[in-house]
Design a protein around this motif. Structure first.
Motif, PDB file in Angstrom:
ATOM      1  N   LEU A 325      14.523 -17.885 -10.950  1.00 56.02           N
ATOM      2  CA  LEU A 325      13.473 -18.638 -11.858  1.00 56.02           C
ATOM      3  C   LEU A 325      12.221 -17.822 -12.470  1.00 56.02           C
ATOM      4  O   LEU A 325      11.859 -17.842 -13.118  1.00 56.02           O
ATOM      5  N   ILE A 326      11.092 -17.604 -10.824  1.00 59.33           N
ATOM      6  CA  ILE A 326      10.521 -17.075 -10.709  1.00 59.33           C
ATOM      7  C   ILE A 326      10.025 -15.941 -11.406  1.00 59.33           C
ATOM      8  O   ILE A 326       8.920 -15.560 -12.261  1.00 59.33           O
ATOM      9  N   VAL A 327      11.218 -15.099 -10.330  1.00 59.77           N
ATOM     10  CA  VAL A 327      10.889 -13.863 -11.190  1.00 59.77           C
ATOM     11  C   VAL A 327      11.666 -13.711 -12.510  1.00 59.77           C
ATOM     12  O   VAL A 327      10.647 -12.158 -13.198  1.00 59.77           O
ATOM     13  N   SER A 328      12.222 -14.021 -12.695  1.00 60.82           N
ATOM     14  CA  SER A 328      12.224 -13.697 -14.308  1.00 60.82           C
ATOM     15  C   SER A 328      11.624 -14.475 -15.637  1.00 60.82           C
ATOM     16  O   SER A 328      11.122 -13.411 -16.410  1.00 60.82           O
ATOM     17  N   GLY A 438      17.994 -20.386 -21.826  1.00 63.20           N
ATOM     18  CA  GLY A 438      18.588 -19.768 -20.743  1.00 63.20           C
ATOM     19  C   GLY A 438      17.063 -20.171 -19.173  1.00 63.20           C
ATOM     20  O   GLY A 438      17.496 -21.656 -19.300  1.00 63.20           O
ATOM     21  N   LEU A 439      16.468 -19.810 -19.090  1.00 66.95           N
ATOM     22  CA  LEU A 439      15.816 -19.981 -18.180  1.00 66.95           C
ATOM     23  C   LEU A 439      14.826 -21.104 -18.495  1.00 66.95           C
ATOM     24  O   LEU A 439      14.868 -21.939 -17.999  1.00 66.95           O
ATOM     25  N   LEU A 457       5.059 -24.515 -11.195  1.00 66.08           N
ATOM     26  CA  LEU A 457       5.754 -22.705  -9.774  1.00 66.08           C
ATOM     27  C   LEU A 457       6.068 -22.020 -10.698  1.00 66.08           C
ATOM     28  O   LEU A 457       5.850 -20.560 -10.625  1.00 66.08           O
ATOM     29  N   SER A 458       7.698 -21.896 -11.484  1.00 61.12           N
ATOM     30  CA  SER A 458       8.163 -20.503 -12.489  1.00 61.12           C
ATOM     31  C   SER A 458       7.191 -19.968 -13.541  1.00 61.12           C
ATOM     32  O   SER A 458       6.229 -18.709 -13.708  1.00 61.12           O
ATOM     33  N   LEU A 494      14.593  -4.812 -18.100  1.00 62.31           N
ATOM     34  CA  LEU A 494      15.460  -4.265 -17.240  1.00 62.31           C
ATOM     35  C   LEU A 494      16.076  -5.181 -15.889  1.00 62.31           C
ATOM     36  O   LEU A 494      17.285  -6.012 -15.451  1.00 62.31           O
ATOM     37  N   VAL A 495      14.839  -5.623 -15.448  1.00 60.35           N
ATOM     38  CA  VAL A 495      14.699  -5.671 -13.768  1.00 60.35           C
ATOM     39  C   VAL A 495      14.865  -7.944 -13.914  1.00 60.35           C
ATOM     40  O   VAL A 495      16.017  -8.052 -12.777  1.00 60.35           O
ATOM     41  N   GLY A 496      14.531  -8.236 -14.726  1.00 61.53           N
ATOM     42  CA  GLY A 496      15.262 -10.032 -15.232  1.00 61.53           C
ATOM     43  C   GLY A 496      16.474 -10.135 -15.589  1.00 61.53           C
ATOM     44  O   GLY A 496      16.652 -11.212 -14.752  1.00 61.53           O
TER      45      GLY A 496
END
Length: 511
Positions: A325-328, A438-439, A457-458, A494-496
């Motif tokens: 969740l945080i990275v996305s 989604g997220l 946090l996210s 793309l990373v997400g």
């Protein structure tokens, strides 16, 4: 003329194949005037046929020709109907009150509408302000990013506050705080850049608590089966706020000067606050006006009921889906905030639109998002109701929310007309809005009791993306091009996508 005489003399009005001699008075005729000239009525029955005629001051008229049949009401029908009402069954043909949970959703929608109205007005007003005060693109980038300095501070704090004291007080505080800061913005700009930085950061403090507080409230008020579409509606308030702000700001600036945007938009928060105080409650358990059947429906379906007394930070931070969740959220917000703050400048510098055109064309992507967010919410809830796992639904929706914008941003370097560029922007943002199912819905899935803290946090990571992305865009434009700006966003999308599909889940992992 008597009622029976009228009926016999107007045979065409009586039922066919009924002998006149068999028309019998069922209820005797009465005359209210006592003189035979007042109003009256007569009812005649022949077998199963029944006719009702009425008289006004001058004549008789056939009122009804109906077929009556015996009808028996079972002794337990009324109790069965009441049981259906108490169970929340709306299939019975009785008028229903508007659900209180959706009143809360609409009020949250309105707060987010004001939130983005007050945020995006700077993206339009910054053009005449930069001209008046001779600001460079780097300075403009710092002013735009100063909002996120304060926004960053209250993400986690707002989530903790909402989960412990309730979302009503926190969201009410946030709206009033950012509204006052919006009104003070023109005054701060005239005093100097340091004052403007501080006021914009103060505005970020107010808006920073909004998302955690809203997430906390809806986790208590909205059943799981309505989660995606309720969140989609609330977040579409942000998009419509962008539409409203971008549409009306050029007109206000042209007619009354750029300070009018901040004065008029900021004052709307007091109206919302008055309604919020009188109608909203942090939990259905706190609302004395909530109908018992709706309270039963909410409490039997929602999973976040008791207030939080302590936050299990170690447990939360040990879960891979939390880090997904945080990275996305970071990857998603980098592209979203760049478009939010820099889109009018892109239209003005690259597509050569004037101020009014920049504002109006910047509306289209946000209007598209408002529509597609709600479409995505209904699709997601429908899939869940049909038995598709929540995990699969969240991954499908967020993958669309990542790959859609990535594809359309790559097309911007190949288009050769302003119309196609605006279309690519609209499609990019429209597909981005599927992220609401989604997220943005996932916090309540995996940790419903700590959804406010988890969103804080996210979203802290998302705000960092806004701070760095907005400031970095100003630097990139001073030393590079818009193509470079979009390439960075595409790479992060793309990373997400990879991280989300590898580590996310729709199942509850923290009780």
């Amino acid at each position: 003329m008597s009622a029976k005489a009228f009926l016999l003399s107007h045979y065409s009005f009586s039922p066919p194949n009924i002998p006149r001699r068999n028309l019998n008075v069922h209820n005797s005729f009465y005359d209210t005037s006592g003189s035979g000239r007042g109003r009256g009525r007569g009812r005649f029955r022949y077998g199963e046929r029944e006719l009702l005629i009425k008289r006004n001051s001058s004549s008789w008229k056939l009122w009804a020709d109906v077929k009556s049949k015996p009808f028996k009401i079972a002794d337990d029908d009324s109790s069965s109907l009441l049981r259906k009402r108490e169970d929340g069954d709306n299939s019975v043909g009785l008028p229903q009150e508007f659900p209180k949970r959706w009143v809360i959703v609409i009020l949250c929608f309105s707060a987010f509408l004001l939130c983005n109205m007050d945020r995006v007005n700077m993206s339009i007003a910054i053009l005449p302000m930069a001209s008046e005060y001779n600001w460079t693109p780097t300075t403009v980038g710092l002013i735009q990013s100063s909002f996120f300095w304060g926004y960053l501070l209250t993400q986690i704090a707002g989530g903790i506050w909402a989960d412990t004291v309730g979302g009503k007080a926190v969201l009410g505080f946030g709206v009033i705080w950012w509204s006052v800061a919006t009104v003070l913005t023109p005054i701060a700009a005239k005093l100097g850049l340091p004052f403007l930085f501080v006021v914009r950061a103060f505005m970020g403090i107010g808006e920073g608590v909004a998302m955690p507080a809203m997430n906390n409230i809806l986790s208590k008020w909205v059943p799981v089966s309505e989660r995606s579409r309720s969140l989609a509606l609330v977040y579409s308030g942000m998009y419509l706020g962008s539409v409203t702000g971008l549409a009306f700001s050029p007109f206000l600036i042209h007619e009354f000067g750029w300070p009018s945007v901040f004065f008029s938009f900021g004052s709307l928060g007091t109206v919302w606050f008055a309604v919020w105080l009188s109608k909203a409650y942090s939990s259905p358990l706190d609302d004395p006006t909530l109908r018992p059947e709706e309270k039963k429906l909410i409490l039997s379906s929602s999973v976040s009921k008791e207030p939080v007394k302590s936050i299990p930070w170690k447990l939360i931070l040990s879960k891979p889906p939390v880090w997904a969740l945080i990275v996305s959220h970071f990857c998603h917000n980098w592209g979203t905030f760049i478009l939010l703050t820099w889109m009018p400048t892109y239209y003005h510098q690259v597509l050569k639109f004037n101020l009014t055109e920049s504002g109006l064309f910047a509306v289209l992507p946000w209007l598209t998002m408002a529509v597609t967010a709600n479409v995505g919410g209904w699709i997601a809830d429908s899939l869940v109701r049909r038995g598709t796992s929540v995990t699969v639904v969240r991954k499908i929706m967020q993958t669309i929310g990542f790959l859609g914008p990535a594809f359309f941003l790559t097309q911007l370097s190949h288009v050769d007309s302003p119309a196609m560029a605006v279309l690519c922007m609209a499609c990019s943002q429209g597909s981005d809005a599927f992220s609401q199912s989604g997220l943005y819905s996932n916090h309540q899935d995996i940790a419903p009791r700590y959804s406010g803290v988890l969103l804080g946090l996210s979203n802290t990571a998302g705000v960092l993306a806004g701070v760095f992305g907005t400031a970095a865009t100003g630097y990139i434009l001073q030393h590079g091009s818009w193509d470079d700006v979009f390439k960075v966003s595409v790479g992060l999308y793309l990373v997400g996508t990879v991280v989300w599909n590898a580590f996310s889940t729709g199942e509850k992992i923290i009780d």
